[in-house]
Design a protein around this motif. Structure first.
Motif, PDB file in Angstrom:
ATOM      1  N   ILE A   1       1.513  25.076  13.642  1.00 48.09           N
ATOM      2  CA  ILE A   1       0.193  25.610  13.948  1.00 48.09           C
ATOM      3  C   ILE A   1       0.073  26.927  13.200  1.00 48.09           C
ATOM      4  O   ILE A   1       0.951  27.791  13.301  1.00 48.09           O
ATOM      5  N   THR A   2      -1.030  27.076  12.447  1.00 51.57           N
ATOM      6  CA  THR A   2      -1.213  28.295  11.657  1.00 51.57           C
ATOM      7  C   THR A   2      -2.613  28.859  11.876  1.00 51.57           C
ATOM      8  O   THR A   2      -3.519  28.168  12.351  1.00 51.57           O
ATOM      9  N   THR A   3      -2.781  30.103  11.471  1.00 49.73           N
ATOM     10  CA  THR A   3      -4.111  30.690  11.413  1.00 49.73           C
ATOM     11  C   THR A   3      -4.772  30.240  10.113  1.00 49.73           C
ATOM     12  O   THR A   3      -4.143  29.586   9.273  1.00 49.73           O
ATOM     13  N   THR A   4      -6.028  30.615   9.924  1.00 51.93           N
ATOM     14  CA  THR A   4      -6.732  30.209   8.705  1.00 51.93           C
ATOM     15  C   THR A   4      -6.189  30.906   7.459  1.00 51.93           C
ATOM     16  O   THR A   4      -6.466  30.475   6.344  1.00 51.93           O
ATOM     17  N   ASN A   5      -5.424  31.966   7.634  1.00 49.43           N
ATOM     18  CA  ASN A   5      -4.767  32.574   6.459  1.00 49.43           C
ATOM     19  C   ASN A   5      -3.321  32.127   6.356  1.00 49.43           C
ATOM     20  O   ASN A   5      -2.499  32.786   5.715  1.00 49.43           O
ATOM     21  N   ARG A   6      -3.021  31.004   7.008  1.00 47.78           N
ATOM     22  CA  ARG A   6      -1.726  30.306   6.919  1.00 47.78           C
ATOM     23  C   ARG A   6      -0.560  31.139   7.457  1.00 47.78           C
ATOM     24  O   ARG A   6       0.552  31.066   6.939  1.00 47.78           O
TER      25      ARG A   6
ATOM     26  N   LEU B   1      -2.183  36.384  19.614  1.00 44.86           N
ATOM     27  CA  LEU B   1      -3.274  35.673  18.954  1.00 44.86           C
ATOM     28  C   LEU B   1      -4.140  34.878  19.912  1.00 44.86           C
ATOM     29  O   LEU B   1      -5.317  34.660  19.668  1.00 44.86           O
ATOM     30  N   VAL B   2      -3.572  34.432  21.013  1.00 43.55           N
ATOM     31  CA  VAL B   2      -4.299  33.512  21.889  1.00 43.55           C
ATOM     32  C   VAL B   2      -5.528  34.171  22.496  1.00 43.55           C
ATOM     33  O   VAL B   2      -6.484  33.500  22.880  1.00 43.55           O
ATOM     34  N   HIS B   3      -5.573  35.499  22.563  1.00 41.76           N
ATOM     35  CA  HIS B   3      -6.710  36.198  23.168  1.00 41.76           C
ATOM     36  C   HIS B   3      -7.747  36.626  22.133  1.00 41.76           C
ATOM     37  O   HIS B   3      -8.771  37.185  22.477  1.00 41.76           O
TER      38      HIS B   3
END
Length: 209
Positions: free
Chosen positions: A11-16, A27-29
């Motif tokens: 699972i990654t953010t949009t900036n990988r 990050l979850v908040h």
């Protein structure tokens, strides 16, 4: 997600940036968009969409009325601003089975507070949720249909007639608020829903902003 037990994924953010136990709680908040991938550098097969939510600056609301009405050169804007306020009452009383009563009062008695324009009707009234909806900038009354407490539930849009008081003036959900902040600096909505003993009050004030 339909992932079999022998598959690996990240699972990654949009900036990988990969989500791990160490950074997950932070990050979850943040309301970030996440990717579920087979590897951090996996190519995206389709375009992705991300929802962005933000609160506009209060000047967007407070100063919009001044622009809206002064933009009409050669016209006296005050009647149009008052028409916007009456529009709310026309909509509220459109389903009345009896007499529709709409009063406009200009109050200039200093002993009763600051000067005010009062529009009073015997319409269906609004719940606290409906008052909340009215306060939201650009929440069109025709995009609120999914809300079971829309302040225009069951509303049938009339045929378009330019500059007429047909309860269709505030189509984009800004007319009433623009009118208020053109005429004055505060909106006070007091409403008692039909069949309820509760009275709800909403205040939008430039001073409070």
């Amino acid at each position: 997600f339909g992932i079999s037990s022998n598959e690996t994924f990240v699972i990654t953010t949009t900036n990988r940036m990969e989500i791990t136990e160490d950074n997950f709680s932070k990050l979850v908040h943040d309301g970030v968009t996440l990717y579920l991938l087979q590897s951090v550098d996996q190519m995206l097969l389709l375009a992705t969409k991300e929802r962005i939510e933000f609160l506009p600056h209060y000047d967007t609301l407070v100063k919009s009325g001044m622009y809206e009405y002064y933009a009409s050169e050669g016209q006296n804007p005050l009647p149009f601003a008052l028409a916007e306020l009456i529009d709310n009452s026309l909509s509220a009383t459109s389903q009345n089975s009896g007499i529709r009563s709409i009063q406009i009062k200009l109050l200039f008695d200093d002993s009763q507070g600051k000067p005010a324009v009062a529009v009073i009707d015997n319409g269906s009234g609004m719940t606290s949720k409906q008052l909340n909806n009215w306060a939201v900038y650009r929440l069109s009354k025709f995009t609120r249909q999914g809300d079971f407490e829309s302040d225009h539930s069951g509303y049938v849009r009339p045929l378009p007639v330019p500059r007429s008081l047909n309860s269709d003036i505030s189509y984009f959900g800004v007319g009433g608020k623009q009118a208020v902040f053109f005429v004055g600096q505060c909106a006070r909505m007091i409403s008692k829903p039909a069949g309820s003993q509760d009275v709800h009050e909403l205040v939008l004030s430039k001073e409070d902003f």
